[in-house]
Write an enzyme that holds these catalytic residues in place. Structure first.
Site, PDB file in Angstrom:
ATOM      1  CG  MET A 120      -1.677   2.367 -11.904  1.00  0.00           C
ATOM      2  SD  MET A 120      -2.582   2.087 -10.386  1.00  0.00           S
ATOM      3  CE  MET A 120      -3.885   1.022 -10.933  1.00  0.00           C
ATOM      4  CG  HIS A 121       0.777   0.261 -17.158  1.00  0.00           C
ATOM      5  ND1 HIS A 121       0.925   1.630 -17.306  1.00  0.00           N
ATOM      6  CD2 HIS A 121       1.975  -0.278 -17.503  1.00  0.00           C
ATOM      7  CE1 HIS A 121       2.146   1.897 -17.716  1.00  0.00           C
ATOM      8  NE2 HIS A 121       2.818   0.758 -17.834  1.00  0.00           N
TER       9      HIS A 121
END
Length: 192
Positions: free
Chosen positions: A107-108
């Protein structure tokens, strides 16, 4: 007798890593790291789509926004604190958000300048992934997590529709015919 050399080796071969795992390696590369806290790391995007383009990633192994739950609210609030710091440190106007369907593992959050000037910004899909509702603003994602405890996936038809959205400047109402025309137009905003 065969003249072929024995190519069998006792050296273990490296298993090729899928490109979608590249963020994990970048998180450990000191040349890529901008900030590092107990919970998150900020790296430069290797293929920036604007003059300023950072990625904020958790140290915790979370594959996508769809794995988030209420226990991650404080982590997302840390993302927001980092975003505020980056805004204070940059002269450019910055936005923060997430792709509705991420292409990379881990996730980013993208922190990206609104100029959208970059040699890596090449396709309509690149553009639409940051300049349509495919790009979920940080505040909206955090609020959804607080309200319902998770992030709802967008329908595949909506994803297809967003990627096919006609090009339009993110700073005015100009509608270019193609990416080269849009990129030339974006440069004019820099002169204003």
């Amino acid at each position: 007798m065969s003249k072929r050399k024995n190519t069998t080796s006792s050296i273990p071969s490296k298993t090729p890593k899928h490109w979608s795992l590249g963020l994990i390696a970048s998180m450990k590369d000191p040349k890529s790291i901008i900030k590092n806290t107990e919970k998150v790391v900020v790296i430069k995007d290797k293929y920036p789509k604007a003059k300023v383009h950072y990625l904020v990633l958790p140290h915790e192994e979370i594959n996508s926004i769809y794995k988030l739950n209420k226990s991650h609210i404080s982590l997302l609030e840390e993302f927001g604190n980092i975003f505020k710091e980056l805004k204070e440190e940059n002269e450019s106007e910055l936005r923060a958000g997430f792709h509705a369907i991420p292409s990379m593992q881990r996730m980013h959050m993208h922190v990206i300048s609104t100029d959208m000037i970059s040699t890596s910004l090449k396709t309509k899909i690149h553009w639409n992934s940051f300049c349509t509702k495919f790009f979920i603003p940080y505040d909206e994602l955090l609020q959804e997590l607080k309200d319902i405890g998770n992030i709802r996936k967008i329908p595949s038809e909506l994803h297809t529709s967003l990627m096919k959205t006609p090009l339009q400047c993110n700073q005015c109402s100009f509608k270019p015919k193609n990416m080269p025309e849009l990129k030339d137009h974006l440069l004019k905003h820099q002169l204003l």
